[in-house]
Design an enzyme around this catalytic site. Structure first.
Site, PDB file in Angstrom:
ATOM      1  N   TRP A 167      -8.249   1.364   2.846  1.00 13.17           N
ATOM      2  CA  TRP A 167      -8.343   1.957   4.176  1.00 13.17           C
ATOM      3  C   TRP A 167      -9.768   2.052   4.722  1.00 13.17           C
ATOM      4  O   TRP A 167      -9.959   2.442   5.863  1.00 13.17           O
ATOM      5  CB  TRP A 167      -7.750   3.375   4.159  1.00 13.17           C
ATOM      6  CG  TRP A 167      -8.202   4.193   2.970  1.00 13.17           C
ATOM      7  CD1 TRP A 167      -7.504   4.394   1.813  1.00 13.17           C
ATOM      8  CD2 TRP A 167      -9.446   4.880   2.804  1.00 13.17           C
ATOM      9  NE1 TRP A 167      -8.239   5.165   0.936  1.00 13.17           N
ATOM     10  CE2 TRP A 167      -9.433   5.480   1.527  1.00 13.17           C
ATOM     11  CE3 TRP A 167     -10.580   5.062   3.613  1.00 13.17           C
ATOM     12  CZ2 TRP A 167     -10.505   6.227   1.024  1.00 13.17           C
ATOM     13  CZ3 TRP A 167     -11.641   5.804   3.117  1.00 13.17           C
ATOM     14  CH2 TRP A 167     -11.596   6.372   1.841  1.00 13.17           C
ATOM     15  N   ASN A 168     -10.789   1.735   3.910  1.00 14.41           N
ATOM     16  CA  ASN A 168     -12.152   2.035   4.382  1.00 14.41           C
ATOM     17  C   ASN A 168     -12.684   1.048   5.421  1.00 14.41           C
ATOM     18  O   ASN A 168     -13.445   1.428   6.308  1.00 14.41           O
ATOM     19  CB  ASN A 168     -13.126   2.196   3.205  1.00 14.41           C
ATOM     20  CG  ASN A 168     -13.159   1.017   2.280  1.00 14.41           C
ATOM     21  OD1 ASN A 168     -12.297   0.144   2.317  1.00 14.41           O
ATOM     22  ND2 ASN A 168     -14.167   0.979   1.422  1.00 14.41           N
ATOM     23  N   LYS A 191      -0.081  -6.119   2.271  1.00 13.14           N
ATOM     24  CA  LYS A 191       0.294  -4.698   2.295  1.00 13.14           C
ATOM     25  C   LYS A 191      -0.948  -3.913   2.674  1.00 13.14           C
ATOM     26  O   LYS A 191      -1.934  -3.886   1.948  1.00 13.14           O
ATOM     27  CB  LYS A 191       0.792  -4.263   0.904  1.00 13.14           C
ATOM     28  CG  LYS A 191       1.838  -3.174   0.922  1.00 13.14           C
ATOM     29  CD  LYS A 191       1.393  -1.744   1.059  1.00 13.14           C
ATOM     30  CE  LYS A 191       0.517  -1.132   0.024  1.00 13.14           C
ATOM     31  NZ  LYS A 191      -0.132   0.095   0.598  1.00 13.14           N
ATOM     32  N   PRO A 225       2.850   2.893  -4.713  1.00 12.22           N
ATOM     33  CA  PRO A 225       3.798   2.821  -5.833  1.00 12.22           C
ATOM     34  C   PRO A 225       5.144   2.196  -5.452  1.00 12.22           C
ATOM     35  O   PRO A 225       5.895   1.799  -6.333  1.00 12.22           O
ATOM     36  CB  PRO A 225       3.995   4.300  -6.216  1.00 12.22           C
ATOM     37  CG  PRO A 225       2.787   4.992  -5.676  1.00 12.22           C
ATOM     38  CD  PRO A 225       2.416   4.257  -4.442  1.00 12.22           C
ATOM     39  N   GLU A 267     -11.163  -6.309  -6.436  1.00  7.50           N
ATOM     40  CA  GLU A 267     -12.444  -5.761  -5.971  1.00  7.50           C
ATOM     41  C   GLU A 267     -12.284  -4.250  -6.045  1.00  7.50           C
ATOM     42  O   GLU A 267     -11.527  -3.663  -5.272  1.00  7.50           O
ATOM     43  CB  GLU A 267     -12.734  -6.272  -4.556  1.00  7.50           C
ATOM     44  CG  GLU A 267     -14.199  -6.264  -4.235  1.00  7.50           C
ATOM     45  CD  GLU A 267     -14.591  -5.010  -3.496  1.00  7.50           C
ATOM     46  OE1 GLU A 267     -14.947  -4.025  -4.200  1.00  7.50           O
ATOM     47  OE2 GLU A 267     -14.527  -5.004  -2.265  1.00  7.50           O
ATOM     48  N   CYS A 301     -17.206   0.895  -1.433  1.00  7.19           N
ATOM     49  CA  CYS A 301     -17.123   0.681  -2.879  1.00  7.19           C
ATOM     50  C   CYS A 301     -18.498   0.353  -3.460  1.00  7.19           C
ATOM     51  O   CYS A 301     -18.766   0.621  -4.618  1.00  7.19           O
ATOM     52  CB  CYS A 301     -16.123  -0.415  -3.197  1.00  7.19           C
ATOM     53  SG  CYS A 301     -16.332  -1.841  -2.149  1.00  7.19           S
ATOM     54  N   GLU A 350     -10.840  16.755   0.022  1.00 10.40           N
ATOM     55  CA  GLU A 350     -10.842  17.722  -1.088  1.00 10.40           C
ATOM     56  C   GLU A 350     -11.508  17.162  -2.327  1.00 10.40           C
ATOM     57  O   GLU A 350     -12.212  17.865  -3.046  1.00 10.40           O
ATOM     58  CB  GLU A 350      -9.399  18.158  -1.399  1.00 10.40           C
ATOM     59  CG  GLU A 350      -8.886  19.108  -0.324  1.00 10.40           C
ATOM     60  CD  GLU A 350      -7.446  19.540  -0.531  1.00 10.40           C
ATOM     61  OE1 GLU A 350      -6.708  18.887  -1.304  1.00 10.40           O
ATOM     62  OE2 GLU A 350      -7.059  20.551   0.100  1.00 10.40           O
ATOM     63  N   GLU A 398     -17.233   7.734  -9.056  1.00  7.99           N
ATOM     64  CA  GLU A 398     -17.344   7.282  -7.668  1.00  7.99           C
ATOM     65  C   GLU A 398     -16.894   8.452  -6.779  1.00  7.99           C
ATOM     66  O   GLU A 398     -15.749   8.887  -6.860  1.00  7.99           O
ATOM     67  CB  GLU A 398     -16.423   6.078  -7.478  1.00  7.99           C
ATOM     68  CG  GLU A 398     -16.556   5.451  -6.129  1.00  7.99           C
ATOM     69  CD  GLU A 398     -15.750   4.158  -6.014  1.00  7.99           C
ATOM     70  OE1 GLU A 398     -14.625   4.099  -6.503  1.00  7.99           O
ATOM     71  OE2 GLU A 398     -16.273   3.210  -5.404  1.00  7.99           O
TER      72      GLU A 398
HETATM   73  P1  ADP Z   1      -7.758   4.793  -2.756  1.00  7.53           P
HETATM   74  O1  ADP Z   1      -7.783   5.807  -3.830  1.00  7.53           O
HETATM   75  O2  ADP Z   1      -9.090   4.430  -2.234  1.00  7.53           O
HETATM   76  O3  ADP Z   1      -6.746   5.030  -1.684  1.00  7.53           O
HETATM   77  P2  ADP Z   1      -6.000   2.948  -4.036  1.00  7.53           P
HETATM   78  O4  ADP Z   1      -6.369   2.005  -5.126  1.00  7.53           O
HETATM   79  O5  ADP Z   1      -5.064   4.059  -4.349  1.00  7.53           O
HETATM   80  O6  ADP Z   1      -7.374   3.456  -3.479  1.00  7.53           O
HETATM   81  O7  ADP Z   1      -5.411   2.174  -2.789  1.00  7.53           O
HETATM   82  C1  ADP Z   1      -5.751   0.871  -2.412  1.00  7.53           C
HETATM   83  C2  ADP Z   1      -4.489   0.110  -2.044  1.00  7.53           C
HETATM   84  O8  ADP Z   1      -3.660   0.044  -3.193  1.00  7.53           O
HETATM   85  C3  ADP Z   1      -3.649   0.779  -0.958  1.00  7.53           C
HETATM   86  O9  ADP Z   1      -3.076  -0.230  -0.133  1.00  7.53           O
HETATM   87  C4  ADP Z   1      -2.573   1.493  -1.759  1.00  7.53           C
HETATM   88  O10 ADP Z   1      -1.372   1.698  -1.052  1.00  7.53           O
HETATM   89  C5  ADP Z   1      -2.362   0.507  -2.905  1.00  7.53           C
HETATM   90  N1  ADP Z   1      -1.773   1.108  -4.106  1.00  7.53           N
HETATM   91  C6  ADP Z   1      -1.889   2.369  -4.571  1.00  7.53           C
HETATM   92  N2  ADP Z   1      -1.171   2.546  -5.698  1.00  7.53           N
HETATM   93  C7  ADP Z   1      -0.568   1.365  -5.971  1.00  7.53           C
HETATM   94  C8  ADP Z   1       0.327   0.902  -6.991  1.00  7.53           C
HETATM   95  N3  ADP Z   1       0.761   1.687  -7.961  1.00  7.53           N
HETATM   96  N4  ADP Z   1       0.749  -0.392  -6.942  1.00  7.53           N
HETATM   97  C9  ADP Z   1       0.323  -1.218  -5.956  1.00  7.53           C
HETATM   98  N5  ADP Z   1      -0.501  -0.834  -4.971  1.00  7.53           N
HETATM   99  C10 ADP Z   1      -0.950   0.427  -4.959  1.00  7.53           C
END
Ligand code: ADP
Length: 499
Positions: A167-168, A191, A225, A267, A301, A350, A398
């Protein structure tokens, strides 16, 4: 915080939300379940729009569309020049719609509007022009082999690419993923991050206007997820590209391995050192270190999140860094002159506030900031810690927020060891006027990018990626094309030469 801009009445974003459904096979459709989820304005926490929530069933539909587009064409069967023309037309449409794209990006993400409009959207079209340039320059080799054979390699698209983005930098991450995959003739299921689904849908609509055939790019809004995991573990996805946290990078790699062993590029996170040597131009180093950490609300990042400063210039550096952070203009990101908007959401807010607390508890000194800014939305004061020690959480994890950690060092071999004593290896900054020092650090630091007397220079042609647990594979530049290409060796038997 005398320079802060008042937060009372959020400015109305100069844009409407037109696209909120899933994009499958060239059409905007509801999710199979009919479910939606709200995407929130980080300035207030209010709902911007309800967006179709993609799930495993929608990923199946999108992968089927991408498969058909790849297997039956026309995309991989078009000439490379025709594909290049589509990407160039898309770049022109991006420029034409800068206002809408920048406004959506700021509204959904909270980043300063000037940054979105003047840096990120222009970079977005620049990246597509760069990749358009590659589309008709992809070719293999003629190989000298022992024996009577004519041997060549064909560089072919890998097939259906699954891409998961964070999202950044919603638009730039779209370009880093979609650009090389399309230039090399693949089809895609993208996605987006659940926090920022809007700008990608708008951009994908423009890409279709530019002539992209249906099914080549499918965009699914949804959660990790569910939708993300379904994409990573899909048996008919040929390649996975992921940007996000290291923890999630491990999950998707496992899902890819357990399903069809699709290759994965990652990445991930970072804890990049920013090293200020005693001979550095201090004013420039202070300004660049500030930018390296605070840019995009600290949500990068590769943020320079461990600022190592030589003991001889340490006190001066702290004073000037503190003064600079106090001048940072925080406020409504749509307001002119604002340098820092809100963090993306309550969870990140938070998390950052807890790290600030942890820094104080572990004995680091707060030079400025340390608290929430205002009383609504997810704003945080620009925070500077001095006297940070390597074993503190704020020097190890981080943080992904506007929190600068400054550490003192004595000599080069010490700072090299301390810089490399991390599982991450995304980037490093070096400030020195001594060529030998710069060369020594360049070779000794284990990181995918070394910025010397600069930071965060992102050019379409410069490869970006991590060492160690910051990921593998490179995005942007010529290296990124390999992520989306297969190499086919073609061996043809020759008649014994007659001459
Ligand atoms: P952040 O903590 O910065 O949100 P994430 O790694 O959780 O970073 O999120 C980056 C991307 O990975 C988002 O598009 C998120 O929906 C996706 N994501 C998070 N959890 C999972 C997962 N278990 N399997 C696949 N994609 C995931």
């Amino acid at each position: 915080y005398s320079t802060a801009v008042a937060l009372e009445e959020p400015i109305t974003p100069p844009v409407q939300v037109n696209y909120t459904k899933l994009l499958i096979n060239g059409e905007f459709v509801n999710s199979a379940s009919g479910k939606t989820f709200p995407t929130l304005d980080p300035r207030t926490g209010n709902v911007i729009a309800n967006v179709a929530e993609g799930d495993a069933e929608d990923i199946n539909r999108a992968v089927a569309a991408a498969r058909k587009a790849f297997d039956e064409g026309p995309w991989p069967k078009m000439t490379a020049y025709e594909r290049s023309r589509v990407l160039l037309r898309f770049a022109d449409l991006i420029d034409k719609h800068t206002d809408e794209l920048a406004a959506l990006e700021t509204w959904d993400n909270g980043k300063p509007h000037a940054q979105a409009a003047n840096i990120e959207v222009p970079m977005f079209s620049r990246l597509f022009r760069y990749y358009a340039g590659w589309a008709d320059k992809i070719h293999g080799l003629t190989v000298q082999a022992d024996g009577p054979y004519h041997v060549q390699t064909l560089h072919e698209p890998i097939g259906v690419a699954g891409q998961i983005i964070p999202w950044n930098f919603p638009l730039l991450m779209f370009a880093w993923k979609v650009g090389p995959a399309l230039a090399t003739g693949n089809s895609i299921v993208l996605k987006t991050a659940e926090q920022t689904p809007l700008s990608a849908l708008y951009a994908a609509k423009l890409l279709h206007e530019a002539g992209l055939p249906e099914g080549v790019l499918n965009v699914i809004s949804g959660f990790g997820p569910t939708a993300g995991a379904a994409l990573a573990s899909h048996m008919d996805v040929d390649k996975l590209a992921f940007t996000g946290s290291t923890a999630t990078g491990k999950i998707v790699t496992e899902l890819a391995g357990r399903s069809n062993l699709k290759p994965v590029t990652l990445e991930l996170g970072g804890k990049s050192p920013f090293i200020v040597c005693e001979d550095a131009n201090i004013d420039k180093a202070v300004e660049t270190a500030h930018f390296a950490l605070f840019f995009n609300q600290g949500q990068c990042c590769c943020a320079g999140s461990r600022t190592f400063v030589h003991e001889k210039v340490y006190d001066e550096f702290i004073e000037k860094s503190k003064a600079r952070a106090m001048k940072r203009v925080v406020g409504d990101p749509f307001q002119k002159g604002v340098e820092q908007g809100p963090q993306i959401d309550l969870e990140q807010f938070e998390k950052v506030m807890n790290y600030i607390k942890s820094g104080v508890e572990s004995g680091a000194t707060i030079e400025t900031g340390g608290a929430r800014f205002g009383d609504k939305g997810y704003y945080i004061q620009p925070t500077v810690f001095s006297n940070v020690q390597d074993n503190m959480l704020i020097a190890k994890d981080e943080i992904f927020g506007p929190v600068q950690s400054i550490l003192k060092f004595k000599d080069l071999s010490e700072v090299i060891k301390r810089s490399n004593a991390t599982n991450y290896g995304l980037a490093a900054g070096v400030f020195t006027q001594n060529l030998d020092t710069a060369n020594t650090l360049t070779r000794a630091l284990r990181a995918g990018t070394i910025w010397i007397n600069c930071f965060d220079v992102f050019d379409a042609a410069i490869p970006f990626g991590g060492y160690k647990m910051s990921g593998h594979g490179r995005e942007k530049g010529v290296y990124s094309l390999n992520n989306y290409l297969q190499v086919k060796a073609v061996v043809t038997s020759l008649k014994k030469p007659a001459w």
